[in-house]
Design an enzyme around this catalytic site. Structure first.
Site, PDB file in Angstrom:
ATOM      1  N   GLY A 131      20.615 -33.322  17.339  1.00 56.26           N
ATOM      2  CA  GLY A 131      21.812 -32.751  16.696  1.00 56.26           C
ATOM      3  C   GLY A 131      22.401 -33.705  15.672  1.00 56.26           C
ATOM      4  N   GLU A 187      19.167 -22.208  22.247  1.00 53.16           N
ATOM      5  CA  GLU A 187      18.259 -21.552  21.305  1.00 53.16           C
ATOM      6  C   GLU A 187      18.426 -20.035  21.408  1.00 53.16           C
ATOM      7  OE1 GLU A 187      16.194 -23.354  19.085  1.00 53.16           O
ATOM      8  OE2 GLU A 187      17.605 -24.792  19.868  1.00 53.16           O
ATOM      9  N   LYS A 202      10.867 -31.841  20.640  1.00 52.11           N
ATOM     10  CA  LYS A 202      11.571 -33.005  20.091  1.00 52.11           C
ATOM     11  C   LYS A 202      10.846 -34.314  20.396  1.00 52.11           C
ATOM     12  CE  LYS A 202      16.045 -30.666  20.146  1.00 52.11           C
ATOM     13  NZ  LYS A 202      17.175 -30.285  20.995  1.00 52.11           N
ATOM     14  N   GLY A 316      25.221 -27.884  18.462  1.00 53.64           N
ATOM     15  CA  GLY A 316      26.474 -27.299  17.988  1.00 53.64           C
ATOM     16  C   GLY A 316      26.548 -27.326  16.466  1.00 53.64           C
TER      17      GLY A 316
HETATM   18  P1  NAP Z   1      21.206 -18.713  14.971  1.00 51.29           P
HETATM   19  O1  NAP Z   1      22.632 -18.921  15.271  1.00 51.29           O
HETATM   20  O2  NAP Z   1      20.433 -17.726  15.764  1.00 51.29           O
HETATM   21  O3  NAP Z   1      21.085 -18.378  13.418  1.00 51.29           O
HETATM   22  C1  NAP Z   1      19.892 -17.924  12.828  1.00 51.29           C
HETATM   23  C2  NAP Z   1      20.234 -17.375  11.465  1.00 51.29           C
HETATM   24  O4  NAP Z   1      19.056 -17.033  10.780  1.00 51.29           O
HETATM   25  C3  NAP Z   1      21.111 -16.118  11.507  1.00 51.29           C
HETATM   26  O5  NAP Z   1      22.066 -16.174  10.467  1.00 51.29           O
HETATM   27  C4  NAP Z   1      20.121 -14.996  11.259  1.00 51.29           C
HETATM   28  O6  NAP Z   1      20.702 -13.883  10.621  1.00 51.29           O
HETATM   29  C5  NAP Z   1      19.142 -15.670  10.324  1.00 51.29           C
HETATM   30  N1  NAP Z   1      17.787 -15.131  10.421  1.00 51.29           N
HETATM   31  C6  NAP Z   1      16.923 -15.202  11.446  1.00 51.29           C
HETATM   32  N2  NAP Z   1      15.760 -14.608  11.133  1.00 51.29           N
HETATM   33  C7  NAP Z   1      15.913 -14.134   9.888  1.00 51.29           C
HETATM   34  C8  NAP Z   1      15.061 -13.418   9.023  1.00 51.29           C
HETATM   35  N3  NAP Z   1      13.818 -13.059   9.385  1.00 51.29           N
HETATM   36  N4  NAP Z   1      15.511 -13.081   7.797  1.00 51.29           N
HETATM   37  C9  NAP Z   1      16.763 -13.425   7.398  1.00 51.29           C
HETATM   38  N5  NAP Z   1      17.605 -14.132   8.178  1.00 51.29           N
HETATM   39  C10 NAP Z   1      17.189 -14.472   9.427  1.00 51.29           C
HETATM   40  O7  NAP Z   1      20.405 -20.094  15.129  1.00 51.29           O
HETATM   41  P2  NAP Z   1      20.997 -21.576  15.027  1.00 51.29           P
HETATM   42  O8  NAP Z   1      21.524 -21.967  16.350  1.00 51.29           O
HETATM   43  O9  NAP Z   1      21.823 -21.734  13.837  1.00 51.29           O
HETATM   44  O10 NAP Z   1      19.629 -22.418  14.872  1.00 51.29           O
HETATM   45  C11 NAP Z   1      18.935 -22.397  13.657  1.00 51.29           C
HETATM   46  C12 NAP Z   1      17.826 -23.456  13.713  1.00 51.29           C
HETATM   47  O11 NAP Z   1      18.420 -24.726  13.931  1.00 51.29           O
HETATM   48  C13 NAP Z   1      16.823 -23.270  14.850  1.00 51.29           C
HETATM   49  O12 NAP Z   1      15.573 -23.722  14.410  1.00 51.29           O
HETATM   50  C14 NAP Z   1      17.355 -24.200  15.939  1.00 51.29           C
HETATM   51  O13 NAP Z   1      16.347 -24.646  16.804  1.00 51.29           O
HETATM   52  C15 NAP Z   1      17.877 -25.332  15.089  1.00 51.29           C
HETATM   53  N6  NAP Z   1      18.915 -26.141  15.698  1.00 51.29           N
HETATM   54  C16 NAP Z   1      19.989 -25.539  16.281  1.00 51.29           C
HETATM   55  C17 NAP Z   1      20.989 -26.331  16.818  1.00 51.29           C
HETATM   56  C18 NAP Z   1      22.206 -25.719  17.474  1.00 51.29           C
HETATM   57  O14 NAP Z   1      23.006 -26.477  18.045  1.00 51.29           O
HETATM   58  N7  NAP Z   1      22.391 -24.413  17.416  1.00 51.29           N
HETATM   59  C19 NAP Z   1      20.891 -27.731  16.787  1.00 51.29           C
HETATM   60  C20 NAP Z   1      19.770 -28.310  16.162  1.00 51.29           C
HETATM   61  C21 NAP Z   1      18.789 -27.506  15.628  1.00 51.29           C
HETATM   62  P3  NAP Z   1      21.873 -13.031  11.338  1.00 51.29           P
HETATM   63  O15 NAP Z   1      23.049 -13.960  11.437  1.00 51.29           O
HETATM   64  O16 NAP Z   1      22.144 -11.903  10.412  1.00 51.29           O
HETATM   65  O17 NAP Z   1      21.325 -12.626  12.663  1.00 51.29           O
HETATM   66  N1  HSE Z   2      19.180 -25.764  21.856  1.00 52.80           N
HETATM   67  C1  HSE Z   2      19.188 -27.116  21.416  1.00 52.80           C
HETATM   68  C2  HSE Z   2      19.848 -27.981  22.452  1.00 52.80           C
HETATM   69  C3  HSE Z   2      19.903 -27.237  20.096  1.00 52.80           C
HETATM   70  O1  HSE Z   2      20.545 -27.441  23.323  1.00 52.80           O
HETATM   71  O2  HSE Z   2      19.672 -29.194  22.411  1.00 52.80           O
HETATM   72  C4  HSE Z   2      19.823 -28.616  19.502  1.00 52.80           C
HETATM   73  O3  HSE Z   2      18.531 -28.919  19.089  1.00 52.80           O
END
Ligand code: NAP
Ligand code: HSE
Length: 453
Positions: A131, A187, A202, A316
């Protein structure tokens, strides 16, 4: 001159990035030069955590990658496809990419890095691990002079949040998982968190950087917290341990033994690694034991640096966006220097310089926690001790619990739980002992088996 940013995704992370770009005051001056040009989402009608000019939104992500006004593509949509193809498409178009997508990088990192090097662009991944914790660039740059001995850490915020709240409040697993989803930590499919797959992605990335070779993601032994029972957390606590989901990558030395001198560095550059993810009992004094909630920590042990620990919020919107924007700034800063395409900074670009082989887990050495359900009869503990001893497994402690769960040496009651902690032993010997113990008529089942540090 403004630098055009295209966002693939406006969910938890994407909205966090957009919020930083929309409020450059008090940040590095380059932030003010980043202009959000286009944003891909699935559902443009969805309520967003950030207010944005709605004309920026498109549902076809190719429009973001192809937009000539987009200089840097930020992939925060998640999933394997179309994320991988879009990253490759951006590279082919001569655009650098920033991604938080550890699932794609752990599986297709080699393909993507090769394409980026051939095209002379960057793919930066600071947000993919830990993160908001800077760990990718420190491993690539700041610790580059070290011989890395071990990288171990708590690298999944969701599971650490769940374990911490279960331990502190006795909260129910399903309730805390729902909270982690609501807070944007989990996720899209939280199975990746609780089954350990996210942590395995990771540690594959960290090990690749730490040891300079690609790691076969599918070969990483992975166990999550989804089958962990609350009573094992309680018993561990009573014995002076906390339970954490640990991801570990360490050099494997065939002669490893507590008393053996350090093995000489092999003539070949190639390295054998023990890489794994599993719930682990940590002594309360361990540097990772006090890392609670959504926090992550990565402990890097190197020669000559010693131990360096990186700590901070592991998931987050804000923390992850902080890492994404740092990568954007690195790329923007370099592009402002006017470096010609192909003049890649060798430290910002991850390099591979040797083969990394994952060792057969049967040859690795660990301490273990085992909980056995047995008949409560005289001599059971003796038979279990003999089975361990015959296989060459030395016992550190053995405790009998009654049905109520309180420690006892009396042996009263119809059944007993026996918890054993072993000294460090080769995994093959440990399995041999477990097979013999399982065959004992007094032993009903091996109810839990966890690694111990
Ligand atoms: P999320 O909240 O599910 O957001 C995904 C976004 O991508 C949404 O806006 C979704 O649109 C859009 N999307 C998905 N598929 C699409 C497609 N085919 N065409 C157009 N738009 C599409 O996910 P997130 O938590 O932000 O995570 C995003 C990435 O960051 C992932 O790879 C995750 O592993 C990584 N990550 C997340 C965190 C965390 O804390 N959340 C931390 C580190 C890394 P809609 O909004 O319209 O559904
Ligand atoms: N789902 C992941 C976690 C997001 O909880 O660590 C950050 O990579």
């Amino acid at each position: 001159m403004a630098i055009g940013i295209g966002l693939l995704g406006l969910g938890t992370v994407g909205a966090g990035v957009a919020a930083i770009l929309a409020s450059p005051e008090g940040r590095h001056p380059l932030v003010g030069q980043l202009a959000l040009r286009r944003v891909a989402v699935r559902d443009p009608g969805r309520a967003r955590a950030v207010s944005l000019d709605p004309t920026l939104l498109v549902t076809d992500p190719h429009l973001v990658v192809d937009d000539p006004a987009v200089d840097i593509v930020v992939e925060v949509m998640g999933g394997l496809e179309p994320a991988r193809s879009l990253i490759l498409q951006a590279i082919a178009a001569g655009k650098s990419v920033v991604t938080a997508n550890k699932a794609v990088i752990a599986r297709y990192g080699e393909e993507i890095a090769a394409a980026a090097a051939a095209r002379g662009v960057y793919v930066l991944i600071e947000a993919a691990v830990g993160g908001g914790i800077p760990i990718i660039e420190p491993l690539k740059q700041s610790l580059g002079g070290n011989r890395i001995l071990r990288v171990s850490g708590i690298v999944n915020g969701t599971t650490n949040y769940i374990l911490s709240r279960m331990a502190a409040e006795g909260a129910a697993y399903a309730d805390v998982l729902a909270d982690a989803q609501r807070l944007g930590y989990a996720e899209a499919d939280p199975a990746a968190d609780v089954q350990g797959g996210d942590a395995a992605d990771k540690i594959a990335i960290l090990a690749g950087l730490a040891y300079g070779g690609s790691i076969e993601r599918s070969a990483i032994p992975t166990e999550g917290i989804d089958r962990l029972e609350a009573r094992d957390v309680t018993y561990a606590n009573q014995l002076g341990y906390v339970v954490k989901l640990l991801a570990v990558a360490e050099r494997f030395e065939a002669s490893a033994s507590p008393d053996a001198p350090p093995a000489p560095v092999p003539a070949s550059n190639d390295v054998a690694l023990d890489v794994r993810v599993h719930p682990t009992l940590l002594p309360r004094s361990h540097p990772l034991a006090g890392v609670d909630g959504v926090n992550n920590a990565i402990l890097v042990e190197g020669e000559p640096v010693g131990q360096v620990m990186f700590f901070g919020p592991g998931a987050g919107a804000g923390p992850t966006a902080s890492a994404v924007v740092a990568d954007i700034l690195n790329i923007a800063g370099i592009s402002q220097l006017g470096a010609p395409a192909g003049a890649l900074d060798p430290l910002l670009a991850a390099s591979r310089w040797r083969q990394c082989a994952l060792v057969d887990s049967a040859r690795t050495r660990h301490r273990n926690y085992v909980r056995l359900l047995t008949r409560d009869e005289a001599g059971v503990i003796g038979k279990i001790g003999t089975a361990f001893g015959t296989a060459g497994v030395s016992i550190q402690s053995i405790v009998q619990y009654e049905a109520s769960g309180s420690a006892s040496s009396s042996g009263a009651g119809s059944g007993a739980e026996i918890v054993v902690i072993t000294h460090e032993v080769e995994e093959s010997r440990f399995r041999q002992a477990l097979a013999a113990i399982t065959a004992l008529p007094e032993v009903q089942t091996v109810a839990a088996c966890l690694r111990t540090l």
